[in-house]
Design an enzyme around this catalytic site. Structure first.
Site, PDB file in Angstrom:
ATOM      1  N   LEU A 108      -3.654  -0.676   2.741  1.00 47.77           N
ATOM      2  CA  LEU A 108      -4.607  -1.002   3.804  1.00 47.77           C
ATOM      3  C   LEU A 108      -3.900  -1.920   4.794  1.00 47.77           C
ATOM      4  CD1 LEU A 108      -7.456  -1.072   5.066  1.00 47.77           C
ATOM      5  CD2 LEU A 108      -8.000  -2.955   3.502  1.00 47.77           C
ATOM      6  N   ILE A 139      -1.120  -4.440   0.918  1.00 40.42           N
ATOM      7  CA  ILE A 139      -1.493  -4.804   2.279  1.00 40.42           C
ATOM      8  C   ILE A 139      -0.340  -4.423   3.203  1.00 40.42           C
ATOM      9  CG2 ILE A 139      -2.110  -6.683   3.844  1.00 40.42           C
ATOM     10  CD1 ILE A 139      -4.256  -6.071   1.776  1.00 40.42           C
ATOM     11  N   LYS A 140      -0.662  -3.629   4.228  1.00 43.02           N
ATOM     12  CA  LYS A 140       0.376  -3.226   5.176  1.00 43.02           C
ATOM     13  C   LYS A 140       0.520  -4.284   6.265  1.00 43.02           C
ATOM     14  CE  LYS A 140       0.939   1.133   6.337  1.00 43.02           C
ATOM     15  NZ  LYS A 140       0.656   2.506   6.843  1.00 43.02           N
ATOM     16  N   ILE A 141       1.745  -4.751   6.436  1.00 43.46           N
ATOM     17  CA  ILE A 141       2.068  -5.735   7.470  1.00 43.46           C
ATOM     18  C   ILE A 141       3.211  -5.172   8.299  1.00 43.46           C
ATOM     19  CG2 ILE A 141       2.916  -8.075   7.928  1.00 43.46           C
ATOM     20  CD1 ILE A 141       1.673  -8.954   5.286  1.00 43.46           C
TER      21      ILE A 141
END
Length: 897
Positions: A108, A139-141
């Site tokens: 996400l 978590i997509k960064i």
């Protein structure tokens, strides 16, 4: 032939799916893909969510309560996204556990608006990690300059990170350093790093899309740069993660940050459709593929370890590009900037789509929009949903007797699960009955025992001659029904929760006498009983040798019993897939659970609307449906009226009243439109534009009826909490029953019933004029007709109600006696004093005995009408009875108006 995906997995590469949609989660397709081994993870991004939401109606049912509750478009999006991600994580959890955390991840992405905001990124990453609360979340960064320190801090916080938008080798070095530094930071702080996982998403095909146009059409470098860049990245990965720094971390059980090949769909149709999969296969890698690439690779992909092939050639190709003035540093920087902008633009478009739908929903609410949002917030603050699930009777009343009743009436909450163990027996019985040659099924029941099966038969379009209900003591209707059901082919379902319902006893005695006369000692094989344990009906069924006795859940009240044996046994006999039916109810139940935000709970939000509207004087819940769904209103009528109509309060369901012009309605209405997906009635637009509150619910197929049963049960319970009444008793029903018994006793003593107060049709004009003159704004007119219920009679009564509405401006309802006594009767006596009651009775044209009861059906029906009249009169209700004597017909009454 070896499955290319299985072969690829054996080579150490995991295929993840670059796609997520609610439909895949709900229809079992994603679960099937996992089970087959096609995919080992899922990635998402703003573009994927935009396509999922903007190009389907899959999210509308979830979006609706959130919009009604006053949430912003961005709040709504994140709620929807979190739900999808959680659901996907749960599907992948077995794989995650099986691989000890190597695969089974769902990604996400943080808001693209934060791509250049380090603090904002880390704050949202922590928030999403805590909100989703799944170990297999990533978590997509983005690998922007501002994203790099956020990645390090997220890893140090113990958050799994999918680093996205990597294009250059230089930035990739920073990404790997951020990962390793984050692990080191966590170890220094005394933390554990064994369960922290990360991937570095290197974007592939976009490199070719950027460089190819800069090259001559016949250049041998076209279509080479992307793969070369990725191969060089993998070489850097091997060096870093094969070095001493990571070796030290491995002593603390650190995990590799695997390279993930992203953007691997083929953009240029001249290239093979699996080019960015076939050429990048190697150990400790991931390739996230869109749907079309997954299908293509599964069909004709080539699984071989290719990632280290041609490494020197890759370096040479990059060098040749540099000689041509195509600098990878420039290209990749442009790609990063374009990628950030593209995701931000997609996110903006996504929020615009959500906002458009939000505005549509909110605008329908009119003046109720703000009060409803405040009411939902209040219910959240009062912990209402959780207290309902905890069986807390103080949600509705402080009265000890009322609380005791409530504690044994909330079993309906868990029926999607607790009814499951009964399904095999019900299914086995249905198969046995059909195999035995039964072709006709007649249910003898009243109110909650019959209305849900009737609705199912009509919504599923079961042939009426095959399945029907009888819920009348009108002799004409009894005879008409009996003529359609040949005894030798008919199974009679005798349904009564209490086991002693007077009408059911009368109907049973009649059909039992006919069956024993025609079938002799085999009569019992043609009857089954559906009742609570230990009732007189259960005893009678055993004595008479019924084919089967089904005991329903005693912790469920009659009007909440659609998902018990009272609904499921008839449904199975109709041929409805009851497992699928119950599963659809479970889908709605999952959204009404105590851990769901109040604004996302569709039952709670609808109940808040119903209750708040009634408090503001909009107590006429007007039900409008598409063709084929009309019967749902009769079930809603009982549920809502009998639950809310007490202590001088109540919500008046207005069912089957034809739509009029906006000028015909006052400010006492709320409209609910039940429609088939994609088939919205434009006539409702005029009502909305006139300020009439409107709520729309789509039913995609007949099985959605089960979800609506659950939604409205929960909503009605919440509405009663808002109104401050006990949703689960019916304190005023008994009075009419007692008065009916008194009339029957009088009949048995004197041989005749009293005539009661009435006017003849030839006197009706003056009486009606005086009666209607009593109508006030906000009133409703209830037509209570003790007549045969058939299409012709319904059409005549519809004409009558329209005339009355035109004369008074009042909402109108129509009920057939004695059926309505088990539906709206409680509201009529216990609700607000805003009803005018027009009772219509008639002389029986043909009548016959109820075996063993010493009276005829006509006598019982008339006694019920007299008891109902007296109960209303005793409460000083405004009531007029018009009696159709021999030779008089309803058309004669219509002529008086």
């Amino acid at each position: 032939m070896t499955n290319p995906i299985s072969a690829l997995t054996a080579l150490g590469q995991s295929l993840w799916y670059d796609n997520i949609q609610r439909r895949l989660l709900e229809n079992g397709e994603l679960a099937a893909m996992i089970e087959r081994g096609d995919i080992r993870g899922v990635t998402s991004n703003p573009t994927i969510f935009h396509n999922a939401i903007a190009k389907s109606n899959d999210y509308d049912s979830a979006l609706t309560p959130l919009a009604m509750s006053g949430w912003s478009s961005e709040q709504i999006f994140w709620q929807l996204a979190v739900e999808d991600i959680r659901a996907a994580c749960d599907l992948f959890l077995p794989l995650y556990n099986q691989t000890e955390g190597v695969d089974g991840y769902v990604s996400l992405e943080v808001s693209p608006y934060l791509a250049n905001d380090t603090e904002g990124t880390i704050s949202q990453a922590k928030h999403l990690w805590q909100t989703v609360n799944r170990p297999n979340l990533m978590i997509k960064i983005p690998a922007t300059k501002a994203g790099i320190p956020a990645i390090r801090r997220a890893i140090a916080e113990g958050i799994n990170v999918n680093v996205t938008l990597i294009f250059s080798l230089e930035r990739y070095q920073e990404v790997m350093d951020a990962y390793l530094s984050g692990l080191e930071d966590r170890l220094l702080a005394g933390g554990d790093i064994e369960r922290i996982h990360s991937v570095a998403s290197f974007f592939v095909s976009r490199v070719d899309s950027k460089i190819d146009p800069k090259l001559p059409e016949n250049s041998p470098l076209r279509g080479k740069a992307a793969i070369a860049n990725a191969k060089l990245a993998y070489d850097e990965f091997r060096k870093v993660f094969g070095g001493a720094r990571f070796g030290k971390l491995q002593m603390a059980k650190a995990n590799l940050q695997r390279p993930l090949w992203a953007s691997t769909s083929t953009k240029n149709p001249a290239y093979p459709d699996t080019i960015y999969v076939d050429n990048l296969i190697g150990p400790a890698t991931v390739n996230t593929v869109p749907p079309q690439t997954l299908v293509a690779f599964k069909d004709h992909g080539k699984a071989a370890e290719t990632i280290m092939e041609g490494l020197d050639e890759a370096r040479q190709q990059i060098a040749e590009l540099e000689k041509l003035g195509i600098l990878m540093s420039t290209v990749t920087q442009e790609l990063e900037e374009e990628g950030v902008k593209a995701f931000a633009d997609a996110f903006t478009a996504l929020l615009a789509t959500v906002e458009d739908r939000r505005q549509t929903i909110v605008s329908r609410l009119g003046e109720l929009a703000q009060p409803l949002a405040e009411r939902v917030a209040a219910l959240e603050a009062q912990n209402t949903a959780r207290r309902i699930w905890q069986i807390d009777p103080s949600v509705w009343t402080d009265d000890p007797a009322g609380q005791a009743e409530i504690r044994i009436r909330l079993g309906w909450l868990s029926l999607p699960e607790t009814s499951r163990p009964a399904l095999p027996e019900i299914q086995e019985f249905a198969a046995h009955v059909h195999a035995a040659g039964f072709t006709h099924f007649l249910l003898l029941g009243m109110g909650g025992s019959s209305l849900a099966p009737e609705v199912m038969s009509l919504v599923f379009d079961i042939q009426h001659s095959t399945f029907s209900i009888l819920d009348s003591t009108d002799p004409g209707q009894v005879a008409e029904t009996a003529a359609k059901f040949p005894l030798e082919k008919t199974l009679f379902l005798v349904a009564s929760k209490s086991g002693g319902t007077a009408e059911v006893s009368a109907m049973f005695d009649y059909f039992w006498a006919k069956a024993t006369a025609a079938l002799g000692e085999n009569a019992g094989k043609h009857f089954i009983a559906i009742t609570d344990p230990g009732t007189s009906l259960e005893k009678l069924a055993r004595e008479r040798g019924f084919a089967r006795i089904f005991n329903a859940d005693p912790l469920v009240g009659g009007r909440y019993s659609a998902l018990t044996h009272f609904g499921l046994v008839p449904a199975a006999l109709m041929g409805i897939d009851i497992e699928k039916f119950l599963a659809r109810a479970g889908w709605m139940s999952a959204q009404c659970q105590p851990d769901v935000p109040a604004a996302r709970n569709p039952g709670l939000v609808l109940g808040a609307l119903m209750g708040q509207a009634a408090l503001q004087g909009r107590d006429k819940l007007t039900i409008v449906t598409d063709p084929g769904l009309e019967s749902i209103g009769s079930w809603l009528e009982q549920l809502i009226a009998e639950s809310t109509g007490k202590q001088g309060k109540g919500i008046v369901p207005v069912d089957l009243e034809p739509l009029g012009n906006p000028s015909e309605y006052g400010k006492d209405r709320v409209f609910v439109y039940l429609c088939k997906s994609g088939e919205h009635d434009s006539a409702l637009n005029a009502l909305q534009q006139a300020g009439q509150p409107l709520v729309v619910f789509d039913l995609a197929d007949p099985y959605d009826l089960a979800a609506e049963f659950y939604r409205w049960e929960f909503a009605t319970a919440v509405a009663c909490a808002v109104l401050g009444v006990n949703a689960f008793d019916q304190p005023d029903v008994q009075d009419a029953k007692d008065r009916t018994k008194a009339k029957i006793a009088e009949y048995r003593a004197n041989g005749a019933l009293p005539a009661g107060e009435f006017v003849r049709v030839d006197e009706a004009a003056t009486a009606l004029e005086a009666f209607l003159a009593q109508a006030r704004p906000g009133d409703y007119i209830a037509i209570n007709a003790y007549l045969r219920r058939n299409p012709a009679m319904q059409a005549a009564l519809t004409e009558l109600r329209l005339k009355l509405r035109a004369r008074t401006g009042c909402a109108t309802t129509v009920g057939f006696g004695p059926r309505f006594l088990h539906s709206t009767g409680q509201l009529h006596k216990g609700g607000a004093d805003n009803g005018l009651f027009l009772q219509i009775t008639a002389d029986s044209t043909s009548d016959f005995d109820i075996p063993s009861q010493g009276m005829t059906f006509g006598t019982l029906e008339r006694a019920q009408a007299l008891g109902d009249y007296e109960a209303l009169a005793a409460r000083n209700r405004r009531i007029l009875r018009i009696h159709l004597q021999q030779g008089a017909a309803l058309k004669d009454l219509l002529a008086k108006l």
